[in-house]
Design an enzyme around this catalytic site. Structure first.
Site, PDB file in Angstrom:
ATOM      1  N   ARG A 222      42.614  75.752  39.216  1.00  0.00           N
ATOM      2  CA  ARG A 222      41.672  75.643  38.087  1.00  0.00           C
ATOM      3  C   ARG A 222      42.413  75.272  36.796  1.00  0.00           C
ATOM      4  O   ARG A 222      41.904  74.508  35.974  1.00  0.00           O
ATOM      5  CB  ARG A 222      40.865  76.928  37.932  1.00  0.00           C
ATOM      6  CG  ARG A 222      39.828  77.055  39.068  1.00  0.00           C
ATOM      7  CD  ARG A 222      38.797  78.118  38.837  1.00  0.00           C
ATOM      8  NE  ARG A 222      37.918  77.856  37.726  1.00  0.00           N
ATOM      9  CZ  ARG A 222      36.737  77.224  37.814  1.00  0.00           C
ATOM     10  NH1 ARG A 222      36.304  76.772  38.968  1.00  0.00           N
ATOM     11  NH2 ARG A 222      35.981  77.062  36.740  1.00  0.00           N
TER      12      ARG A 222
ATOM     13  N   THR B  20      35.758  72.830  32.523  1.00  0.00           N
ATOM     14  CA  THR B  20      34.633  72.101  33.124  1.00  0.00           C
ATOM     15  C   THR B  20      34.270  70.860  32.310  1.00  0.00           C
ATOM     16  O   THR B  20      34.080  69.774  32.859  1.00  0.00           O
ATOM     17  CB  THR B  20      33.403  73.029  33.224  1.00  0.00           C
ATOM     18  OG1 THR B  20      33.793  74.235  33.885  1.00  0.00           O
ATOM     19  CG2 THR B  20      32.267  72.364  33.982  1.00  0.00           C
TER      20      THR B  20
ATOM     21  N   GLU C 117      33.639  78.417  50.558  1.00  0.00           N
ATOM     22  CA  GLU C 117      33.732  76.957  50.426  1.00  0.00           C
ATOM     23  C   GLU C 117      34.643  76.340  51.489  1.00  0.00           C
ATOM     24  O   GLU C 117      34.333  75.273  52.036  1.00  0.00           O
ATOM     25  CB  GLU C 117      34.204  76.600  49.016  1.00  0.00           C
ATOM     26  CG  GLU C 117      33.154  76.978  47.971  1.00  0.00           C
ATOM     27  CD  GLU C 117      33.544  76.648  46.539  1.00  0.00           C
ATOM     28  OE1 GLU C 117      32.664  76.731  45.670  1.00  0.00           O
ATOM     29  OE2 GLU C 117      34.729  76.320  46.279  1.00  0.00           O
TER      30      GLU C 117
ATOM     31  N   PHE D  57      20.477  71.583  35.426  1.00  0.00           N
ATOM     32  CA  PHE D  57      21.234  70.399  35.857  1.00  0.00           C
ATOM     33  C   PHE D  57      21.413  70.322  37.374  1.00  0.00           C
ATOM     34  O   PHE D  57      22.100  69.434  37.872  1.00  0.00           O
ATOM     35  CB  PHE D  57      22.593  70.346  35.148  1.00  0.00           C
ATOM     36  CG  PHE D  57      23.493  71.541  35.389  1.00  0.00           C
ATOM     37  CD1 PHE D  57      24.292  71.632  36.523  1.00  0.00           C
ATOM     38  CD2 PHE D  57      23.556  72.573  34.458  1.00  0.00           C
ATOM     39  CE1 PHE D  57      25.125  72.719  36.746  1.00  0.00           C
ATOM     40  CE2 PHE D  57      24.393  73.677  34.672  1.00  0.00           C
ATOM     41  CZ  PHE D  57      25.174  73.735  35.826  1.00  0.00           C
TER      42      PHE D  57
ATOM     43  N   LYS E 209      35.895  64.459  43.287  1.00  0.00           N
ATOM     44  CA  LYS E 209      34.471  64.130  43.189  1.00  0.00           C
ATOM     45  C   LYS E 209      34.227  62.618  43.184  1.00  0.00           C
ATOM     46  O   LYS E 209      35.156  61.829  42.973  1.00  0.00           O
ATOM     47  CB  LYS E 209      33.895  64.800  41.935  1.00  0.00           C
ATOM     48  CG  LYS E 209      33.819  66.341  42.035  1.00  0.00           C
ATOM     49  CD  LYS E 209      33.154  66.921  40.784  1.00  0.00           C
ATOM     50  CE  LYS E 209      32.941  68.413  40.887  1.00  0.00           C
ATOM     51  NZ  LYS E 209      32.302  68.954  39.652  1.00  0.00           N
TER      52      LYS E 209
ATOM     53  N   HIS F 225      36.657  69.565  41.713  1.00  0.00           N
ATOM     54  CA  HIS F 225      36.059  70.897  41.897  1.00  0.00           C
ATOM     55  C   HIS F 225      37.131  71.862  42.380  1.00  0.00           C
ATOM     56  O   HIS F 225      38.011  71.477  43.154  1.00  0.00           O
ATOM     57  CB  HIS F 225      34.943  70.856  42.954  1.00  0.00           C
ATOM     58  CG  HIS F 225      34.527  72.225  43.411  1.00  0.00           C
ATOM     59  ND1 HIS F 225      33.619  72.981  42.705  1.00  0.00           N
ATOM     60  CD2 HIS F 225      34.960  72.996  44.442  1.00  0.00           C
ATOM     61  CE1 HIS F 225      33.499  74.163  43.312  1.00  0.00           C
ATOM     62  NE2 HIS F 225      34.296  74.197  44.362  1.00  0.00           N
TER      63      HIS F 225
ATOM     64  N   ASN G 211      33.100  65.141  36.331  1.00  0.00           N
ATOM     65  CA  ASN G 211      34.369  65.699  35.856  1.00  0.00           C
ATOM     66  C   ASN G 211      35.469  65.696  36.912  1.00  0.00           C
ATOM     67  O   ASN G 211      36.416  66.465  36.850  1.00  0.00           O
ATOM     68  CB  ASN G 211      34.143  67.090  35.247  1.00  0.00           C
ATOM     69  CG  ASN G 211      33.579  68.079  36.248  1.00  0.00           C
ATOM     70  OD1 ASN G 211      33.359  67.738  37.414  1.00  0.00           O
ATOM     71  ND2 ASN G 211      33.357  69.300  35.822  1.00  0.00           N
TER      72      ASN G 211
ATOM     73  N   ARG H 222      41.006  66.917  34.393  1.00  0.00           N
ATOM     74  CA  ARG H 222      39.725  66.602  33.748  1.00  0.00           C
ATOM     75  C   ARG H 222      39.936  65.938  32.387  1.00  0.00           C
ATOM     76  O   ARG H 222      39.202  65.026  32.015  1.00  0.00           O
ATOM     77  CB  ARG H 222      38.866  67.854  33.659  1.00  0.00           C
ATOM     78  CG  ARG H 222      38.228  68.182  35.023  1.00  0.00           C
ATOM     79  CD  ARG H 222      37.711  69.580  35.089  1.00  0.00           C
ATOM     80  NE  ARG H 222      36.811  69.804  36.217  1.00  0.00           N
ATOM     81  CZ  ARG H 222      36.328  70.999  36.528  1.00  0.00           C
ATOM     82  NH1 ARG H 222      36.648  72.057  35.810  1.00  0.00           N
ATOM     83  NH2 ARG H 222      35.527  71.140  37.575  1.00  0.00           N
TER      84      ARG H 222
ATOM     85  N   TYR I  97      26.274  74.131  46.320  1.00  0.00           N
ATOM     86  CA  TYR I  97      26.090  74.547  44.916  1.00  0.00           C
ATOM     87  C   TYR I  97      24.918  75.516  44.753  1.00  0.00           C
ATOM     88  O   TYR I  97      24.314  75.574  43.675  1.00  0.00           O
ATOM     89  CB  TYR I  97      25.889  73.316  44.034  1.00  0.00           C
ATOM     90  CG  TYR I  97      27.183  72.639  43.600  1.00  0.00           C
ATOM     91  CD1 TYR I  97      28.136  73.314  42.831  1.00  0.00           C
ATOM     92  CD2 TYR I  97      27.455  71.310  43.937  1.00  0.00           C
ATOM     93  CE1 TYR I  97      29.316  72.696  42.423  1.00  0.00           C
ATOM     94  CE2 TYR I  97      28.643  70.685  43.528  1.00  0.00           C
ATOM     95  CZ  TYR I  97      29.559  71.389  42.766  1.00  0.00           C
ATOM     96  OH  TYR I  97      30.719  70.784  42.353  1.00  0.00           O
TER      97      TYR I  97
END
Ligand code: GDP
Length: 138
Positions: free
Chosen positions: A85, A91, A126, A57, A9, A115, A112, A102, A49
């Site tokens: 993950r 998250t 995706e 948010f 990100k 993704h 964070n 993270r 998203y």
């Protein structure tokens, strides 16, 4: 073999963490099947998203995702979705386990650093959202 979709990100790209994050990915046994740097448009971020459209948010999240370039990747290994993950961590970096990306790099719940797809269906959506078949080289 399973495929998942990953993003480094804007907060991490901005702080020169691309190499450190990819180092962790490769050392955990993932093959990088596709990789590119991109500047997302607001429309792309909103479509990507879309499941969060009704969340309070959503606007902040999509604005953040277009605030600077990102690195998009397709990762392959057995159990790639769950393993990526796990390597990313929770998250919210405050809840993330020691040694996760993270925990070590994220700034806050929004910024964070990474993704990862959360299911086979999401991964398929995706991956195809950003890559064509000929760009993926297992
Ligand atoms: P993920 O699958 O771990 O990325 O988490 P989610 O799908 O729940 O959320 C998507 C992304 O939205 C997260 O990675 C964060 O960047 C952001 N996010 C999640 N919750 C919040 C929140 O409460 N506030 C803000 N500003 N961003 C959030």
């Amino acid at each position: 073999m399973e495929r998942t979709f990953a993003i480094i990100k804007p907060d991490a790209v901005e702080r020169n963490l691309i190499g450190k994050i990819i180092e962790r990915i490769e050392s955990k046994g993932f093959k990088i099947a596709a990789l590119k740097k991109a500047a997302l448009s607001k429309t792309q971020a909103e479509s990507f998203y879309h499941v969060h459209k009704e969340r309070p948010f959503f606007n902040d999240l999509t604005a953040y995702m277009v605030s600077g370039p990102v690195v998009l990747m397709v990762l392959e290994k057995e159990n790639a979705i769950a393993d990526w993950r796990e390597l990313m961590g929770a998250t919210n970096p405050a809840d993330a386990d020691k040694g996760t990306i993270r925990k070590d790099f994220a700034i806050n719940l929004e910024k964070n650093s990474a993704h990862g797809s959360d299911s086979p269906e999401t991964a398929a959506f995706e991956v195809s959202f950003f890559f064509s078949g000929t760009e993926i080289l297992p």
